[in-house]
Design a protein around this motif. Structure first.
Motif, short mmCIF file in Angstrom:
data_model
loop_
_atom_site.label_atom_id
_atom_site.label_comp_id
_atom_site.label_asym_id
_atom_site.label_seq_id
_atom_site.Cartn_x
_atom_site.Cartn_y
_atom_site.Cartn_z
N MET A 225 0.82 -1.22 0.00
CA MET A 225 0.00 0.00 0.00
C MET A 225 0.85 1.26 0.00
O MET A 225 0.45 2.28 -0.56
CB MET A 225 -0.92 0.02 1.22
CG MET A 225 -2.22 -0.72 1.01
SD MET A 225 -3.22 -0.69 2.52
CE MET A 225 -3.85 0.99 2.52
N ILE A 226 2.03 1.21 0.64
CA ILE A 226 2.90 2.39 0.61
C ILE A 226 3.18 2.76 -0.84
O ILE A 226 3.28 3.93 -1.19
CB ILE A 226 4.23 2.11 1.38
CG1 ILE A 226 3.95 1.72 2.83
CG2 ILE A 226 5.17 3.31 1.33
CD1 ILE A 226 3.15 2.72 3.64
N ALA A 227 3.27 1.73 -1.69
CA ALA A 227 3.50 1.98 -3.11
C ALA A 227 2.23 2.46 -3.82
O ALA A 227 2.26 3.43 -4.56
CB ALA A 227 4.03 0.71 -3.77
N THR A 228 1.11 1.78 -3.57
CA THR A 228 -0.10 2.10 -4.35
C THR A 228 -0.73 3.43 -3.91
O THR A 228 -1.44 4.06 -4.70
CB THR A 228 -1.15 0.99 -4.23
OG1 THR A 228 -1.44 0.75 -2.85
CG2 THR A 228 -0.66 -0.30 -4.86
N LEU A 229 -0.46 3.86 -2.68
CA LEU A 229 -1.04 5.13 -2.20
C LEU A 229 -0.54 6.33 -3.00
O LEU A 229 -1.20 7.36 -3.03
CB LEU A 229 -0.71 5.34 -0.72
CG LEU A 229 -1.60 4.62 0.29
CD1 LEU A 229 -0.96 4.62 1.67
CD2 LEU A 229 -2.97 5.29 0.35
N GLY A 230 0.61 6.18 -3.63
CA GLY A 230 1.15 7.30 -4.42
C GLY A 230 0.20 7.72 -5.53
O GLY A 230 0.03 8.90 -5.80
N ARG A 231 -0.44 6.74 -6.17
CA ARG A 231 -1.34 7.08 -7.27
C ARG A 231 -2.80 6.99 -6.87
O ARG A 231 -3.69 7.38 -7.63
CB ARG A 231 -1.08 6.17 -8.47
CG ARG A 231 0.32 6.31 -9.01
CD ARG A 231 0.45 5.85 -10.43
NE ARG A 231 1.86 5.63 -10.77
CZ ARG A 231 2.69 6.62 -11.13
NH1 ARG A 231 2.26 7.86 -11.21
NH2 ARG A 231 3.95 6.34 -11.41
N HIS A 232 -3.06 6.42 -5.68
CA HIS A 232 -4.45 6.28 -5.23
C HIS A 232 -4.54 6.76 -3.79
O HIS A 232 -4.25 6.02 -2.86
CB HIS A 232 -4.90 4.83 -5.36
CG HIS A 232 -4.66 4.29 -6.74
ND1 HIS A 232 -5.51 4.57 -7.78
CD2 HIS A 232 -3.65 3.58 -7.24
CE1 HIS A 232 -5.02 4.02 -8.88
NE2 HIS A 232 -3.89 3.41 -8.58
N ARG A 233 -4.94 7.98 -3.63
CA ARG A 233 -4.94 8.61 -2.33
C ARG A 233 -5.92 7.93 -1.37
O ARG A 233 -5.69 7.85 -0.18
CB ARG A 233 -5.33 10.08 -2.53
CG ARG A 233 -4.84 10.94 -1.42
CD ARG A 233 -5.53 12.28 -1.43
NE ARG A 233 -5.14 12.96 -0.20
CZ ARG A 233 -4.22 13.90 -0.16
NH1 ARG A 233 -3.65 14.32 -1.26
NH2 ARG A 233 -3.89 14.45 0.99
N ALA B 148 7.49 -2.45 -5.94
CA ALA B 148 7.90 -1.65 -7.09
C ALA B 148 6.76 -1.60 -8.10
O ALA B 148 6.43 -0.55 -8.66
CB ALA B 148 9.16 -2.21 -7.72
N LEU B 149 6.11 -2.73 -8.29
CA LEU B 149 5.01 -2.83 -9.24
C LEU B 149 3.81 -1.99 -8.80
O LEU B 149 3.08 -1.44 -9.62
CB LEU B 149 4.61 -4.30 -9.33
CG LEU B 149 4.05 -4.80 -10.63
CD1 LEU B 149 5.00 -4.46 -11.76
CD2 LEU B 149 3.84 -6.29 -10.54
N GLY B 150 3.63 -1.89 -7.49
CA GLY B 150 2.52 -1.13 -6.93
C GLY B 150 2.56 0.35 -7.28
O GLY B 150 1.55 1.04 -7.21
N THR B 151 3.74 0.85 -7.65
CA THR B 151 3.83 2.26 -8.03
C THR B 151 3.43 2.48 -9.49
O THR B 151 3.52 3.58 -9.99
CB THR B 151 5.26 2.81 -7.80
OG1 THR B 151 6.15 2.15 -8.70
CG2 THR B 151 5.73 2.58 -6.38
N GLU B 152 3.00 1.41 -10.16
CA GLU B 152 2.54 1.45 -11.55
C GLU B 152 3.59 2.07 -12.48
O GLU B 152 3.35 3.09 -13.12
CB GLU B 152 1.21 2.21 -11.65
CG GLU B 152 0.12 1.52 -10.84
CD GLU B 152 -1.19 2.29 -10.84
OE1 GLU B 152 -1.41 3.08 -11.78
OE2 GLU B 152 -1.97 2.10 -9.90
N PRO B 153 4.76 1.41 -12.55
CA PRO B 153 5.86 1.98 -13.34
C PRO B 153 5.75 1.70 -14.83
O PRO B 153 5.06 0.77 -15.24
CB PRO B 153 7.09 1.26 -12.77
CG PRO B 153 6.57 -0.08 -12.37
CD PRO B 153 5.15 0.13 -11.93
N ARG B 154 6.46 2.50 -15.62
CA ARG B 154 6.64 2.21 -17.06
C ARG B 154 7.96 1.50 -17.25
O ARG B 154 8.16 0.79 -18.24
CB ARG B 154 6.65 3.51 -17.85
CG ARG B 154 5.32 4.22 -17.83
CD ARG B 154 5.46 5.61 -18.41
NE ARG B 154 5.76 5.56 -19.84
CZ ARG B 154 6.06 6.65 -20.55
NH1 ARG B 154 6.12 7.82 -19.97
NH2 ARG B 154 6.32 6.54 -21.84
#
Lengths: 262, 314
Positions: free
Chosen positions: A118-126, A168-174
């Protein structure tokens, strides 16, 4: 992909048929008397898998730190999706879509596995509920779904490697920079990670990996960049690189070195 | 949820049956729980160990007292004091976090900051110098002054609930979740897109603002402010030790810590104090601290929760 306006300082390896995602140009970094990375130039195209290999201490991890903003280069440039990364902080670079893993894994040991992601996914999903939903989806994809509620500190080595990847994947990288995500794993575990990386790549995520497990490198990489003493000594398709005398020399040492008195 | 509502109802009704002495003890429990909860935001959740939180209490108290001398009601001065404390918190936080001071170095920075405040306040005559500030008693509620100690009881309770409510809100949001990760590994946070500096600063600002509010309560309950008392290391220790004993980085830890330590401190202070052993309560704190570190390193609250949930399952 539109090309950046400043095309004069293009790296020499620029290939016009593929849109470039990452352009590393003449990158150098010195630590005291040690030239860790020297005039390093290479590119990663959109959707490509590139491997960065070389003997221990060749500067691979330093190169990762320079690209992801954890270290500032002495000279040279890094461009990502046409944008100069100079002066950007690691979290800003991550927000642009460039995510990295650490060779020495850094889970948040007291947080649960799902909180870690969640620490990763919160960056793009508040919204925390949406971030949690995404984190669980990533964990399911990575095969850690069953461990979601455990504190990350109790995971096995192989699971921690996968958690590192999941975050790393949770940050939705390119572009995903993977630093030895397979070392220390059994053959079966390695095979699963290879499959996983391939699946991510099919989804359009470009991959730059540092890896010592050559079987994985040969089967995954479309292109290999070889470093030795901080410099690029070879680059090309896997078969070509594997047979390159300079590469073999770098790994096995040249005659003088092997003959040197003990 | 029901348990919390019930607890609040009991605390609201309690002054009706308590003796005057018990009321003053409860005032201290609530007030120190409030300060401990303020500290908990930055020290517990974000893991940035400020050992100079007394300074924010002092700055808040002095601001409100000095404004009161110039005719501003402490009900406004309270927020001015909180705001000034927050500005100072932001400056100290920026200095510490921007230049990467972690662990002991951040502790030293915050102690030094509080000491500088204390020395300044002791030597600047305009703010009362070493004698400090005395507030004339008017007993006027509009001036944050009350004849009845029970008024202070309810204000202290409200402060404790306010800080706990703010912390509960933070805990559930992205901000709070980020803080718990920052406490564990800042570098990993940065790699995952978390603006570590920004969130640590925010935590510091919230924390110092709340502590600053507490300064007004301190000043207008004691009717005096001495530099050594409000800026001194002993008050900072009182603030830090409660969440550590009760459970730092948990919502109820600081409150539990205050319910354990405040009566203990008061009883040992008056018991040993009578026999001339001043400061003996610190020995009690010390023994308790060692015991908690050895046997309950997470603090008392997480342990209690584990005990209770085990009983529920059985």
């Amino acid at each position: 992909m539109t090309e950046p306006a400043t095309s004069s300082n293009r790296p020499p390896t620029f290939r016009r048929e593929q849109a470039l995602l990452l352009e590393v140009h003449n990158l150098s970094k010195r630590f005291g008397g040690l030239q860790a990375v020297k005039d390093l130039t290479f590119t990663v195209g959109e959707g490509e898998i590139v491997a960065l290999i070389g003997p221990n201490g060749a500067g691979k991890t330093t190169a990762f730190a320079l690209i992801s903003g954890f270290l500032a280069p002495d000279s040279g440039t890094v461009r990502f999706a046409g944008r100069d990364l100079r002066g950007l902080k690691p979290h800003e670079i991550n927000a642009l879509g460039l995510a990295r893993t650490f060779q020495i894994m850094r889970p948040f040991p007291r947080l649960t596995v799902v909180r870690n992601v969640m620490i990763a996914t919160l960056g793009r999903h508040r919204d925390t509920r949406e971030a949690e939903r995404r984190a669980r989806a990533v964990l399911d994809e990575i095969g850690l779904g069953a461990k979601a509620e455990l504190p990350a500190g109790v995971l096995t080595l192989a699971e921690r490697k996968r958690l590192e990847l999941a975050r790393a994947l949770g940050t939705e990288p390119r572009l995903l920079l993977l630093d030895e995500v397979m070392s220390g794993l059994t053959d079966a575990e390695t095979e699963r990670i290879v499959e996983l990386v391939r699946a991510l790549n099919r989804r359009g995520i470009a991959i730059l990996l540092i890896e010592h497990v050559m079987r994985a490198v040969m089967s995954l990489a479309q292109r290999i960049v070889v470093l030795n003493y901080g410099e690029r000594i070879a680059e090309g398709r896997p078969e070509a690189v594997a047979n390159d005398p300079r590469v073999i020399e770098a790994y096995l040492g040249d005659e003088e070195v092997t003959r040197a008195p003990a | 949820m029901w348990a919390a509502a019930l607890a609040v109802a009991v605390l609201l009704a309690l002054p009706a049956v308590l003796s005057g002495y018990a009321v003053t003890i409860f005032i201290l429990i609530f007030f120190y729980a409030f300060l401990a909860q303020a500290w908990n935001v930055v020290g517990g959740y974000a893991g940035q160990l400020s050992a100079g939180h007394a300074a924010f209490v002092g700055v808040g108290g002095y601001t409100a007292a000095l404004l009161f001398e110039r005719g501003v009601t402490p009900w406004i001065g309270m927020f001015a004091g909180g705001a000034l404390a927050a500005v100072l918190g932001a400056i100290i936080g920026y200095l510490g976090f921007r230049f990467g001071l972690r662990g002991f170095y951040f502790v030293l920075l915050t102690v030094a900051f509080a000491e500088i405040c204390r020395i300044l306040a002791s030597n600047v005559e305009a703010v009362g110098g070493a004698v400090g500030l005395y507030i004339t008693f008017t007993g006027n509620p509009r001036q944050f002054q009350f004849q009845d100690q029970r008024a202070y009881y309810y204000i202290a309770l409200a402060l404790m609930l306010l800080a706990t409510g703010v912390t509960a809100l933070i805990e559930r949001r992205r901000f709070g979740i980020y803080l718990t990760a920052i406490r564990e590994d800042e570098t990993a946070c940065e790699a995952l897109g978390v603006d570590v500096l920004k969130y640590k600063l925010l935590a510091m600002i919230v924390s110092s603002f709340l502590a600053g509010l507490g300064g007004t309560f301190y000043a207008f309950q004691n009717f005096s402010l001495q530099p050594g008392a409000v800026f001194g290391i002993p008050l900072s220790v009182e603030i830090v030790i409660r969440p550590i004993i009760g459970g730092a980085g948990t919502l109820l830890g600081p409150i539990l810590g205050s319910f354990i330590l405040t009566p203990l401190g008061e009883v040992s202070r008056s018991y040993f104090g009578q026999s001339g052993l001043h400061g003996a309560h610190l020995i009690v704190y010390g023994v308790l601290l060692v015991a908690v570190v050895l046997f309950l390193p997470q603090g008392a609250y997480p342990y209690l929760r584990k005990l209770l949930s085990r009983r529920n399952i059985a």
